[in-house]
Design a protein around this motif. Sequence first.
Motif, PDB file in Angstrom:
ATOM      1  N   GLY A 222       0.827  -1.203   0.000  1.00 51.66           N
ATOM      2  CA  GLY A 222       0.000   0.000   0.000  1.00 51.66           C
ATOM      3  C   GLY A 222       0.855   1.243   0.000  1.00 51.66           C
ATOM      4  O   GLY A 222       2.006   1.233   0.448  1.00 51.66           O
ATOM      5  N   THR A 224       1.572   3.833   1.706  1.00 55.08           N
ATOM      6  CA  THR A 224       1.406   4.322   3.074  1.00 55.08           C
ATOM      7  C   THR A 224       2.501   5.283   3.498  1.00 55.08           C
ATOM      8  O   THR A 224       2.721   5.508   4.678  1.00 55.08           O
ATOM      9  N   ASP A 259      -3.217   4.030   6.582  1.00 60.30           N
ATOM     10  CA  ASP A 259      -3.672   3.420   5.331  1.00 60.30           C
ATOM     11  C   ASP A 259      -3.569   4.439   4.198  1.00 60.30           C
ATOM     12  O   ASP A 259      -3.326   5.629   4.442  1.00 60.30           O
TER      13      ASP A 259
END
Lengths: 302, 408
Positions: A222, A224, A259
């Motif tokens: 991800g 992030t 996130d």
Amino acid sequence: MAIEIQHLTKQFGTKTAVDNLSLTLNDGQILGLIGQNGAGKTTTFRMLLDFIKPDNGKILFDGQSITPAIRQKIGFLPEERGLYQKWTVEQQMQYFGELHGMKKATVKSELKRWLERLEVVGKPTDKVQTLSKGNAQKVQLIATLIFEPQLLILDEPFTGLDPVNTSLMMREIKLLRDAGARIIFSAHNMASVEELSDHLLMLKQGKTVLAGETNAIRESFGRTRVYLESDVSDADLLQIDGVEAISQANLGRVLKLRDEAAGHAVFERVTTVNNYVPAFMQTPPSLDEIFRTEVAATEVEL
Amino acid sequence: MKRPWLIVAKQTYRIRIKSLSYWMLVLSPLLLAAFSIGIGIFFSSASSSQDKATLAIVQQPQLTQTLKQSKALDVKLTDVTTVATAKKQLKQADIDGYLVKNNTDYQLVTSATGSSTINQATLTTVLTQFKMAATAQSLNISADKLQALTAPVNLKVQQMNHENKTTKGGNSQANSTLSISIGVLFFIILLFYVQIIAQEIANEKSSRIMEILLAATSAASQFYGKIAGVFALALTQMLLYVVVGGAAINIFSDNRILKSAKAIFSNISWQFAAVTIVMLLLAIVMYLTLAAIIASLVNDQSQVQQAVQPVSYLTMIGYVLSFIVTSAPHNMIINIASYIPFISQTLIPSRLALNFVSYPQAFIAIILQVIVVILILMFGLKIYQRNVLEYSDESIYKQLRQLMHRKS
């Protein structure tokens, strides 16, 4: 010469050095092999080079097991370098070249070309022991590359190199890849892995932890991380929901997000009418971070 | 594609044959031999160029004539009439000595400071003959009869060997010389090449070149190629000695040392030469393989000397026993040792030279050698393969013990 490793397993006594390793490497691909000491990198190399036989599984080069002809097309740079100190540069090249199926005259002309290309200070008739460390490293690189290997195996190629030689090594590896060779290298330095390898394999105590395309692996964690250059204070940023930590990096800061979605909130907070933002970049974690996370993960398990 | 082991062998040979240190070691025994022969030639020519001694004979013109005729005494002869003249001449160093007869005795007076010598034993013999002839004449014995009386007994010496052929007496001396020189030469050559192969392998292992080499070839190519290359070096040295030795014998055929060498070699039968050469070559392969195995266990160069020490001891056993052969040829231990590979190569040829063993027995020893060579080459490769990339902290002999256990 596509390389396929299928369910490779090797045990030493009760210890499993490599556990059920599978991967494929196609023409023009570079695979970075990472893992701590004792993760099974050297054992994997040794099985690839047919120094030791796997207990299970197989290694195929274009669909077949290793033959002397295939062997001749493999270039190998061991972690601990070695040259015949008392031989001349040319003597070594002639020997290694001949072992790899080169003709004497070809070695001679190629060596001349390589010495010029890598700007080695020294003549073919110089003994290796008279060369400086940096030049000896270049000669070692030439010895590995002079026969145009189709498979290149490099064990910690950047360890101990000075910055000039590091970039030379990078350049030559890329050139060889562009020519269609397959390259496998191990490294401690994640920056080099990030720059070079399009594929990644991470081993931990013989087990495959991560495997696949480098970018895909990174993306899988991800986006992030946000690299930010902005006047907004740390305290203000930390108040945004989803921002977990801030660290200094280059001219700006790196924000660690819970996130991906938190990135939007950060973007909106910093791009107000009065604020100019020279840099905002939301990325996956660096390989270095991933490496540390993965290593830490097992340590917790243990 | 060229055979990789051949490339390895050729490279090993090429690099060594070009190195100065190799030639120093190969040529030093030749130089030593040439030096000692040279000194011999120098002294013999120096002494022959010296003036002959001058011997004055007092009041014995007939004796002077006889001595001149016999030529046995290598001196210049002059006649003097009185002892006083002779003494004067001796003091002035015009003569080196004088011979005077007192009743039935002869007296030889020589200068204490003179450099030329008069051979007293020859002089005594010549004087005895002179006296005998004179006595015979006075007793009316003819020259023929006198010769018949004084002719020595002719004793022929013969020895029977295993082929039921007689050899000339006196050859056993030559043969034992030969057997000892086989032992010495072999000992030197073995020690030399055991060191070379061990250094070669330990150097490649400790400098980590081995990994690069094994990536390009295989352990078998490296192992057998190295043995073949060093074996070729040993062969070169032996051939060189044979060629130089042969040339020396033919060129300096007058030299005393070389004459005796020629005498020894002229007695060698082709069977003996074949057995000796085959056994030596097989033994070299055996020892090189053993040294290669041990060197593959070594981690760095400094350990090489120590590691191959036991191999040197093993060569020494054959060397020492070959000396005992001449003094105790039928000793039980020597008898058994003659069939043990690693030792047999010096014992069988020396005992064969002295006719203590026969050819069928030599062939048994050779067959045993062949079996051991095959076995050691096969098992050696396994040990080499397993260890040449392992850098163990254990001592070499502990590693060897562990290998034995793993195998069983």
